[in-house]
Write an enzyme that holds these catalytic residues in place. Sequence first.
Site, mmCIF file in Angstrom:
data_model
loop_
_atom_site.group_PDB
_atom_site.id
_atom_site.type_symbol
_atom_site.label_atom_id
_atom_site.label_comp_id
_atom_site.label_asym_id
_atom_site.label_seq_id
_atom_site.Cartn_x
_atom_site.Cartn_y
_atom_site.Cartn_z
ATOM 1 N N ASP A 332 7.401 -13.310 -35.890
ATOM 2 C CA ASP A 332 8.025 -12.496 -34.792
ATOM 3 C C ASP A 332 8.951 -11.745 -35.502
ATOM 4 O OD1 ASP A 332 9.631 -14.664 -35.870
ATOM 5 O OD2 ASP A 332 11.185 -14.537 -34.286
ATOM 6 N N GLU A 333 9.290 -10.863 -34.652
ATOM 7 C CA GLU A 333 10.236 -9.524 -34.836
ATOM 8 C C GLU A 333 10.273 -9.032 -36.259
ATOM 9 O OE1 GLU A 333 13.944 -11.297 -31.923
ATOM 10 O OE2 GLU A 333 13.739 -12.368 -33.880
ATOM 11 N N ALA A 334 9.118 -8.747 -36.593
ATOM 12 C CA ALA A 334 8.849 -8.076 -37.847
ATOM 13 C C ALA A 334 8.945 -6.572 -37.636
ATOM 14 C CB ALA A 334 7.529 -8.277 -38.382
#
Length: 529
Positions: A332-334
Amino acid sequence: MRQHRRTLRLLGSLLLVAMAASVTGAAPAPAASPTPLDRVIPAPASVAPGGSPYRITRGTHIRVDGSRETRSVGEYLAKILRPSTGYRLPVTAQGAGGIRLRLAEGPFGAEGYRLDSGRAGVTITAARAAGLFHGVQTLRQLLPAAVEKDSVQPGPWLVAGGTIKDTPRYGWRGAMLDVSRHFFTVEQVKRYIDQLALYKINKLHLHLSDDQGWRIAIDSWPRLATYGGSTEVGGGPGGFYTKADYREIVRYATSRHLEVVPEIDMPGHTNAALASYAELNCDGVAPPLYTGTEVGFSSLCAGKEITYDFVDDVIRELAALTPGRYLHIGGDEAHSTSHEDYVTFMDRVQPIVAKYGKTVVGWHQLTGATPAKGALAQYWGLDGTSAEEKARVVKAAQDGTGLILSPADRVYLDMKYTKETPLGLSWAGYVEVKRSYDWDPGAYLPGVPDGAVRGVEAPMWSETLENSEHVEFMAFPRLPGVAELGWSSAASHDWERYKGRLAAQAERWDALGIDYYRSPQVPWGGSGK
């Protein structure tokens, strides 16, 4: 003379009551009504009340068959009941009556059970030990809340008469604990495991790495833990689990029939690793340790071969420590990883998970790459998440990817209840108790095929949470509702009925020493006001 005879008869009756109490070990007690069979959480599949209640007395035995699994559940039950009742409650394979735990073939599945209660005793039957264990949790809730206390209580210990037949709706009923933003000790994790078990949660997802801390010892990359684990949000001392510590968490969770799902978040949320080893950075320069709460700024270097050597070593060592089927790779949230690099990274990493015998779990951003066959995607979007993002998740489910539902504005347990809540965050909105409970996982994402939803999970992120008291205040009273969404049929979900059952849990939480949020949406009794 007649008055004298009446007095003698009264004295005789009192003597008989006293003699009966000395035989049973129970002091004369005021009339008490047992907890109705349908008052437990999660709501059972089928309840048929009737007949006389069973009373646990000094003469009660816990009777088990010859299997090690059944005896283990029996010993667990005895350890719960002995302190509060003051009774010996021997666990034995001999005799009849009392509390009986038995394994037998039947329509129970892997986790279902049947509970029969009457004057002669209570019998819990299941096909597997997990079902017996879940039946024991139901039995606990059918007994007075004082049964949870660690000192002798007066009783009486009545179990309502009748039959419960119960099987879960979903096989994945999880709770995630973020030990990276703030570190939680082995004993603190065990305490949470016991609370999860009471409500038939069967997965413990441990978020073991993030920007603020790396929490698991990896022999081939030792600075991950010793340096990357040396701090936490706010600059505290952090900490990490030795391999022995982690094995103890796994052992304890297994004894409560929870499967540990470890998470190493990547390629983003990796500052603790990047700070520990400069060579994992594209520019070869290690950043400083991070103790803030921003997200999306860190990334493993997808173009370097050493990145995949690192991932292979970490997954190999973690898989060897983890008997469960799953390994969570985050994803997530890369935000600082390009889409092309993200796809390349996931194409390289997912086969490594399979190589060491585990099934991939990732946050739902994994569906932006190509999920491996059999992979599970954990959806953490909001009701208002874009139609495009939801459509991508739905398409992946239609193509065979299983889903775990963790919508942040429903079941993220670190979200504030209201703007006055002293702990937690509010980026997904305020999540009061009714909102957390009042939705249907099976209908949440239209277009998802029947069977693609594997279950639900309640994440607990720890940016603002520093100890067990903080965790418990945010988990209770929302956690039991998430457990019910995972266990009970959709037809049983009714907020008006549920909130009464939830209110009745307050006395049990008091007995267990669990602090909780006194939501004005719940009609608490005396202890909940």
